[in-house]
Design an enzyme around this catalytic site. Structure first.
Site, mmCIF file in Angstrom:
data_model
loop_
_atom_site.group_PDB
_atom_site.id
_atom_site.type_symbol
_atom_site.label_atom_id
_atom_site.label_comp_id
_atom_site.label_asym_id
_atom_site.label_seq_id
_atom_site.Cartn_x
_atom_site.Cartn_y
_atom_site.Cartn_z
ATOM 1 N N ASN A 7 0.879 -1.163 0.000
ATOM 2 C CA ASN A 7 0.000 0.000 0.000
ATOM 3 C C ASN A 7 0.919 1.216 0.000
ATOM 4 O O ASN A 7 1.463 1.600 1.027
ATOM 5 C CB ASN A 7 -0.899 -0.031 1.238
ATOM 6 C CG ASN A 7 -1.950 1.063 1.209
ATOM 7 O OD1 ASN A 7 -1.872 1.999 0.408
ATOM 8 N ND2 ASN A 7 -2.923 0.960 2.092
ATOM 9 N N HIS A 165 -13.186 2.034 -0.654
ATOM 10 C CA HIS A 165 -13.197 0.928 0.322
ATOM 11 C C HIS A 165 -13.780 -0.342 -0.272
ATOM 12 O O HIS A 165 -14.260 -1.222 0.454
ATOM 13 C CB HIS A 165 -14.044 1.259 1.578
ATOM 14 C CG HIS A 165 -13.456 2.276 2.495
ATOM 15 N ND1 HIS A 165 -14.244 3.140 3.235
ATOM 16 C CD2 HIS A 165 -12.180 2.564 2.817
ATOM 17 C CE1 HIS A 165 -13.475 3.923 3.963
ATOM 18 N NE2 HIS A 165 -12.221 3.588 3.722
ATOM 19 N N LEU A 194 -16.143 1.406 9.219
ATOM 20 C CA LEU A 194 -15.903 2.594 10.035
ATOM 21 C C LEU A 194 -14.470 2.608 10.547
ATOM 22 O O LEU A 194 -14.144 2.022 11.573
ATOM 23 C CB LEU A 194 -16.885 2.608 11.225
ATOM 24 C CG LEU A 194 -18.369 2.367 10.887
ATOM 25 C CD1 LEU A 194 -19.197 2.269 12.157
ATOM 26 C CD2 LEU A 194 -18.906 3.461 9.966
ATOM 27 N N ARG A 226 -12.926 14.084 8.107
ATOM 28 C CA ARG A 226 -13.705 14.540 6.953
ATOM 29 C C ARG A 226 -15.149 14.834 7.370
ATOM 30 O O ARG A 226 -15.729 14.105 8.169
ATOM 31 C CB ARG A 226 -13.726 13.476 5.859
ATOM 32 C CG ARG A 226 -12.376 13.192 5.235
ATOM 33 C CD ARG A 226 -12.548 12.337 3.975
ATOM 34 N NE ARG A 226 -11.277 11.838 3.504
ATOM 35 C CZ ARG A 226 -10.959 10.543 3.435
ATOM 36 N NH1 ARG A 226 -11.849 9.614 3.786
ATOM 37 N NH2 ARG A 226 -9.782 10.156 3.000
ATOM 38 N N GLU A 317 -15.300 -2.645 14.390
ATOM 39 C CA GLU A 317 -14.914 -3.915 15.030
ATOM 40 C C GLU A 317 -14.667 -3.754 16.527
ATOM 41 O O GLU A 317 -14.841 -4.711 17.287
ATOM 42 C CB GLU A 317 -13.627 -4.458 14.382
ATOM 43 C CG GLU A 317 -13.829 -4.936 12.963
ATOM 44 C CD GLU A 317 -12.509 -5.207 12.245
ATOM 45 O OE1 GLU A 317 -11.531 -5.601 12.901
ATOM 46 O OE2 GLU A 317 -12.464 -4.987 11.012
HETATM 47 P P1 ADP Z 1 -7.840 3.247 8.824
HETATM 48 O O1 ADP Z 1 -8.976 3.853 8.071
HETATM 49 O O2 ADP Z 1 -6.691 4.173 9.027
HETATM 50 O O3 ADP Z 1 -7.465 1.840 8.357
HETATM 51 P P2 ADP Z 1 -8.827 1.851 11.180
HETATM 52 O O4 ADP Z 1 -9.736 0.912 10.492
HETATM 53 O O5 ADP Z 1 -7.612 1.313 11.842
HETATM 54 O O6 ADP Z 1 -8.445 3.095 10.288
HETATM 55 O O7 ADP Z 1 -9.701 2.596 12.296
HETATM 56 C C1 ADP Z 1 -9.187 3.628 13.079
HETATM 57 C C2 ADP Z 1 -10.271 4.076 14.053
HETATM 58 O O8 ADP Z 1 -10.647 2.947 14.880
HETATM 59 C C3 ADP Z 1 -9.832 5.174 15.005
HETATM 60 O O9 ADP Z 1 -10.864 6.148 15.129
HETATM 61 C C4 ADP Z 1 -9.679 4.432 16.319
HETATM 62 O O10 ADP Z 1 -9.935 5.252 17.433
HETATM 63 C C5 ADP Z 1 -10.749 3.393 16.206
HETATM 64 N N1 ADP Z 1 -10.534 2.308 17.168
HETATM 65 C C6 ADP Z 1 -9.570 1.367 17.178
HETATM 66 N N2 ADP Z 1 -9.669 0.604 18.287
HETATM 67 C C7 ADP Z 1 -10.720 1.107 18.996
HETATM 68 C C8 ADP Z 1 -11.348 0.769 20.239
HETATM 69 N N3 ADP Z 1 -10.902 -0.233 21.000
HETATM 70 N N4 ADP Z 1 -12.399 1.508 20.631
HETATM 71 C C9 ADP Z 1 -12.838 2.527 19.892
HETATM 72 N N5 ADP Z 1 -12.318 2.887 18.721
HETATM 73 C C10 ADP Z 1 -11.272 2.196 18.281
#
Ligand code: ADP
Length: 384
Positions: A7, A165, A194, A226, A317
């Site tokens: 990536n 996505h 999300l 965003r 998740e």
């Molecule tokens: P990306 O789009 O960069 O791949 P991710 O899918 O890793 O992003 O998601 C990032 C988001 O997930 C962030 O807002 C982070 O706070 C949230 N996140 C990750 N773990 C938790 C958790 N245990 N509780 C709440 N939010 C979480």
């Protein structure tokens, strides 16, 4: 097959090596600060040390590989425009086609091509495959992808809805169908991806029927930084107030969303702040969950009745709190959350609604690297 999944961003390169038969991750890493080599030696091998360009970044990947033998490379490419509805094997013509899409994804596609060219230069014999973020949404019907603006804007500039996505939405919709014990081609559902970026997709008979991101990833849900949907006249207004296109771009893509509402773009921190009773964080969660719930209602209608609502990616998740806020707004659909199941932490697909819920609610972990590795392996095997 052992596949290197890349990536490639403008200043970072994320990689994973997957063994597609064993379903295992053999190696993963992130090289940051590409183009900022002055702060460190290029061959220091340190994560985040800084390297001059993508070729130098690849040398670090090569060193990390050690004895691992790579048989193919799979790239995540953001924009496949109207041409690409499937992953493809790369040749010069395909690389140029990706470059021709640069105006539609000015930050992402050029960076993706830098990664492709660096691999071709270093390992010319390795087959490379590109998997497009937009491809799964090529099945959108015209009534879903058209904007109600003059045709000329579509013809001249390609202004239409593309959606993003896609690799995640496709992967998760297949996993969800499998979890429900139905063929993926029979799955009608709604997938909420999300993460920092967020989008929701309406799946009809296993295909994407509608999705919340549009011409760019800015449209749709409230995201980390965003704004998502807003009245387009706001942009006109800001332009008249003297904001430049670059300033508006930065404002809406980097300074809005959770960051603007709560002062933090990380959902974990926002949930914690709301737990302490901070009003801005509470409002941010209310706006974000309300906007998502409205889309879920709309897509339930679009697919003529979803068989499941699915949460995925970082927030979907992991944040039981945010899922609960969203599902609490869906009582009109007869959806009922199982509070105990919702708070269980697991890395596997699971049901989080009660047996009385009119529609099952699932959490299904996404794995874009796995999807890219598998698509790469199957294309390379077919072409061999
Ligand atoms: P990306 O789009 O960069 O791949 P991710 O899918 O890793 O992003 O998601 C990032 C988001 O997930 C962030 O807002 C982070 O706070 C949230 N996140 C990750 N773990 C938790 C958790 N245990 N509780 C709440 N939010 C979480």
């Amino acid at each position: 097959m052992q596949v290197l999944v890349i990536n490639s961003g403008s200043s970072s390169l994320k990689y994973q090596v997957r063994d597609t038969e064993a379903g295992a991750v053999l190696l993963e890493g992130l090289i940051e600060r590409i183009g900022q080599a002055e702060t460190a030696l290029p061959d220091s091998g340190q994560r985040g040390a800084g390297v001059p360009d993508h070729a130098a970044a690849l040398e670090l990947v090569s060193a990390a590989l050690g004895e691992i033998r790579i048989e193919a490379v799979g790239h995540r490419v953001v924009h496949g425009g109207e041409r690409f509805s499937e992953p493809v094997l790369i040749d010069n013509e395909i690389t140029r086609a990706i470059e021709r899409l640069n105006p539609l994804a000015p930050l992402h596609n050029p960076a993706n091509v830098l990664g492709i060219r660096a691999i071709a230069a270093k390992w010319p014999e390795l087959p490379q495959v590109v998997v497009f973020d937009t491809a799964f949404h090529r099945s959108l019907p015209e009534y879903a992808w058209r904007y109600a603006i003059p045709e000329e804007l579509y013809q001249r500039h390609g202004i239409r809805r593309y959606g993003f996505h896609g690799t995640s939405h496709e992967f998760v919709s297949r996993q969800a169908a499998e979890f429900l014990g139905i063929p993926s081609g029979d799955f009608d559902g709604v997938i909420a991806h999300l993460g920092n970026g967020a989008s929701i997709t309406a799946i009809k008979a296993g295909r994407s029927l509608d999705t919340s991101m549009g011409f760019t990833p800015l449209e749709g849900l409230v995201m980390g930084t965003r704004s998502g949907d807003l009245d387009p006249s706001i942009l006109v207004f800001l332009g008249r107030e003297g904001y430049s296109p670059e300033q508006i771009d930065t404002l809406l893509n980097r300074e809005s969303g959770l960051l603007a509402l709560a002062g933090n773009n990380d959902m974990r921190s926002v949930v914690e702040a709301a737990g302490r009773g901070e009003r801005a964080a509470e409002l941010a969660l209310a706006v974000t969950s309300y906007r998502l719930a409205k889309y879920i209602g709309a897509y339930h209608v679009a697919v003529e009745g979803m068989k499941a609502l699915v949460f995925t990616a970082g927030i979907g998740e992991n944040s039981a709190e945010f899922r609960a806020l969203v599902v609490d707004r869906l009582t009109a659909l007869g959806i009922e959350l199982d509070q105990a199941a919702n708070v269980i932490r697991a890395k596997t697909a699971r049901l989080i609604s009660t047996e009385h819920s009119a529609i099952p609610v699932l959490v299904v972990p996404t794995d874009e690297e796995r999807a890219i590795a598998e698509a790469t392996a199957s294309l390379v095997a077919a072409g061999a």
